[in-house]
Structure formats: structure tokens, C-alpha cells
Design a protein around this motif. Structure first.
Motif, PDB file in Angstrom:
ATOM      1  N   PHE A  24      -4.880   3.580   6.751  1.00 41.59           N
ATOM      2  CA  PHE A  24      -5.279   2.671   5.674  1.00 41.59           C
ATOM      3  C   PHE A  24      -6.374   1.737   6.186  1.00 41.59           C
ATOM      4  O   PHE A  24      -6.356   1.343   7.355  1.00 41.59           O
TER       5      PHE A  24
ATOM      6  N   LYS B 235       0.817   5.934   0.224  1.00 39.86           N
ATOM      7  CA  LYS B 235       0.150   7.235   0.232  1.00 39.86           C
ATOM      8  C   LYS B 235       1.186   8.315  -0.003  1.00 39.86           C
ATOM      9  O   LYS B 235       2.280   8.291   0.575  1.00 39.86           O
TER      10      LYS B 235
ATOM     11  N   LEU C 244       0.858  -1.177   0.000  1.00 42.23           N
ATOM     12  CA  LEU C 244       0.000   0.000   0.000  1.00 42.23           C
ATOM     13  C   LEU C 244       0.899   1.233   0.000  1.00 42.23           C
ATOM     14  O   LEU C 244       2.075   1.148   0.379  1.00 42.23           O
TER      15      LEU C 244
END
Length: 377
Positions: free
Chosen positions: A151, A134, A132
């Protein structure tokens, strides 16, 4: 009689003086706290920086193992010299700019001291993994000076690795569902080794590899170019030779090759931990096939064995961008971190009377904040 009276009077005077003396010492007399000279603190700061760099460059940044922790302390002691070490105590707290990684209620929350791009590696039970990321934080708390990245998770991971890329530094930190269920990575004669508790090792099944005997499947996870990836196993079939016989059968020779990562039991670290060596396994098999075109398709017979060979290659530490090693069997897995989020070296510092300095150090590809406290013994 006169002498007796004089002794009695002297004794009475002495008794009257003792309380006054005690009051002077305990109430009015306040000794100055002795703090080391700045140059002593600088000597310790340099020694700690060298000790940490030496530990990582030798693949032994593993303070959980007492022998490796003691080697860091011994390096500091040797670097500052016996005289300074005997007169001054020290403590070094090594920490990441990522202050917290937590998983709770289907959410992953990462807190940092810096603003930047965050990449996250999720390792699941059985050995599967995903990523993941960001580009910016979700919130900033001015009272604590921390940034928060949040998340939503579909499944709870077994382990998490978080890497923050700020404008000036790169930090790493970890989260483990069960911190006690991790292996420890270290180096022996340059080889990548794992220390795994015997009870934990029994949760992952080994298998009998046709070329390398009893081994554990192993994944090496690394960080590069703002994301995570694995040094994965490969398999390929390069065409070696074909004899074409138009309208008849073709004689085909194939060299089937595979490269994988495995770990093999080598002995015991102590009575409760086993040691495993992680290595690259290469196997090659040459086979012959007879093939023919039929109704627009190319059909081949079962391969006929010609020859084969197998080879193992050592993996040596440090592998700077390596962040985690995973033993897996598809149902269960054992994770081993390469770096640390926070750890301490030295003695417990006093509550006051110490001299302090803070600096950055880069270990491998990640940065750490090191806070060193020094006090006079």
C-alpha cells in the motif's frame, strides 16, 4: 623392594590405559540422544492450547507483563503435572499467518503465508484512524511461499493492525512505529485495564470531565465484517415534551444524553507502570427551552437546567473482536494491542534432541500456528 617395583609397574599401566579410555569415550562412544515419547508431546500440546485459551478468555494474553506471562507457564505446569514438568522441558512459539508488517519510505508492506483478503487499520498520532483493504495480493514468491500486499501511504501511522481473511483461517498482526511506546491491555476482576509506563502516560493530556473527574479520552477499535470500526462516543437530544401555544411561545423539554469511553487512573502496577480502568461513561441532562417560529425559522432560548445524572459502566474482557485501545488528546496518543503477532512461552529449546508438533489454535476471533518443542531434561 619387590612391592615397590609392583606399585611402580601398576602406576605405569594405569597411566597408559587412561588415554585409551578417553579416546573410547570421546571418539568411539556416541550416546543416543534421548527424546520424549510422543504421548508426552501430546500432553504438552494439549496443556499449551488450554493455557492460551484460558489466558485470552480471562483477558490476559499479555506476555510482556511478567506476572501474566508466568500465569501461562504455571497453567501449563499444572496441566501436565509436576512429574512430567520436572523431567521434560518445553517451548511453544505462537505465531500468525501474517509473517510481517512493515512501514518504510511511504509504503506499507504486509507478507502472509496464505492468499486472501487483507484489511488494514492505520492509527495516527493524536488518535485519528483510517482503513485500507485489498482483495488479493500483489505478488507471490514461490521460493519462500509468501504473498505480498503493498500500500502507498500519505502519512506515516503510529500503529498498524493487519487482518487476513483466507479461505480457512483469519490472522492478525501488528506494526508499531515505536514498540516501546505502547500500553498493555489486561483484565482485573473482569474490568478492562491498561498498564502504561509513567513516562509514556505523561505524553497524553487528561482533562477534567464535568461528570467523571480526571479521565483520558479512549477509543476502542474492533474488527468485524472484513473491516475495522470504533465503539465511538455518541450524543443525542431526544425530544421529551412540547407544549404548543399557536402564535406564542412553545415550552420544550429536552433530555440531552451522551455516551463515551474513558480511562481513569486507578493506581500502580509497579514502580514504573500506572494502571487505568477503561469504562463507559453515560451522562444525562434535562433542560427546558422556550421556542417560537419567526420568519419561517424556529428559535429557542438558552436551555434552563432541570436535572441531571451520570453513570459509569464497566467494560469486561474478553471483547473478542477488539483489536486495539487508544488513549488520545488530539495531539498525542498511546496504543495498546489486544492480540499478538508472535510470542514464545517456556524455555529456550536445545538445538537438537527435541520432539516437535505443530497445530492451530483459535484465540478470540483469530487463528494462530503453535509450534511446541519438548525435550528430556
Amino acid at each position: 623392594m619387590k612391592e615397590i617395583v609392583e606399585y611402580v609397574l601398576a602406576f605405569i599401566i594405569l597411566l597408559s590405559v587412561i588415554p585409551v579410555f578417553n579416546m573410547m569415550v570421546n571418539v568411539y562412544y556416541k550416546p543416543l540422544v534421548r527424546t520424549p515419547q510422543t504421548n508426552v508431546v501430546d500432553i504438552y500440546a494439549t496443556a499449551v492450547s488450554l493455557a492460551l485459551s484460558n489466558a485470552f478468555s480471562n483477558g490476559n494474553l499479555t506476555p510482556e507483563l511478567p506476572e501474566l506471562y508466568n500465569s501461562i507457564v504455571s497453567y501449563v505446569k499444572s496441566a501436565v503435572g509436576e512429574t512430567i514438568y520436572s523431567r521434560y522441558g518445553f517451548n511453544a512459539t505462537v505465531s500468525s499467518g501474517i509473517t510481517g508488517v512493515t512501514v518504510s519510505g511511504g509504503s506499507l508492506v504486509v507478507k502472509t503465508l496464505y492468499n486472501g483478503t487483507l484489511a488494514v487499520l492505520l492509527v495516527f498520532k493524536g488518535g485519528a484512524w483510517s482503513t485500507l483493504s485489498k482483495a488479493s495480493p500483489d505478488a507471490f514468491d514461490p521460493s519462500s511461499g509468501t504473498y505480498t500486499y503493498t500500500f502507498t501511504l500519505q502519512n506515516t501511522p503510529q500503529a498498524v493492525v493487519a487482518v487476513l481473511e483466507s479461505s480457512s483461517a483469519r490472522f492478525v498482526n501488528y506494526w508499531f512505529q515505536d514498540p516501546s511506546a505502547s500500553a498493555y491491555l489486561y483484565s482485573s476482576s473482569g474490568n478492562v485495564m491498561l498498564a502504561v509506563s509513567n513516562s509514556l502516560l505523561s505524553t497524553v493530556k487528561a482533562y477534567n470531565h464535568p461528570n467523571f473527574s480526571t479521565v483520558y479520552n479512549t477509543t476502542l477499535l474492533y474488527y468485524a465484517n472484513n473491516t475495522f470500526n470504533a465503539y465511538s462516543s455518541t450524543y443525542y437530544e431526544p425530544l421529551v415534551w412540547v407544549v404548543f401555544n399557536p402564535g406564542s411561545y412553545d415550552n420544550v423539554t429536552l433530555n440531552r444524553s451522551s455516551i463515551g469511553y474513558y480511562s481513569r487512573l486507578t493506581g500502580a502496577w509497579n514502580s514504573t507502570y500506572s494502571t487505568l480502568r477503561t469504562f463507559v461513561g453515560e451522562s444525562h441532562v434535562t433542560v427546558n427551552l422556550t421556542c417560537q417560529w419567526y420568519s419561517g425559522n424556529y428559535y429557542c432560548s438558552n436551555p434552563v437546567y432541570v436535572s441531571s445524572w451520570a453513570n459509569t459502566r464497566n467494560l469486561t474482557l474478553p471483547i473478542s473482536n477488539l483489536v486495539m485501545t487508544v488513549l488520545y488528546d488530539g495531539s498525542n496518543s498511546i496504543t495498546a494491542p489486544v492480540y499478538r503477532g508472535v510470542f514464545s512461552v517456556g524455555e529456550r529449546p536445545p538445538s537438537s534432541g527435541y520432539w516437535e508438533t505443530t497445530f492451530y489454535v483459535r484465540l478470540g476471533v483469530f487463528d494462530y500456528v503453535v509450534d511446541v518443542k519438548v525435550w528430556q531434561r
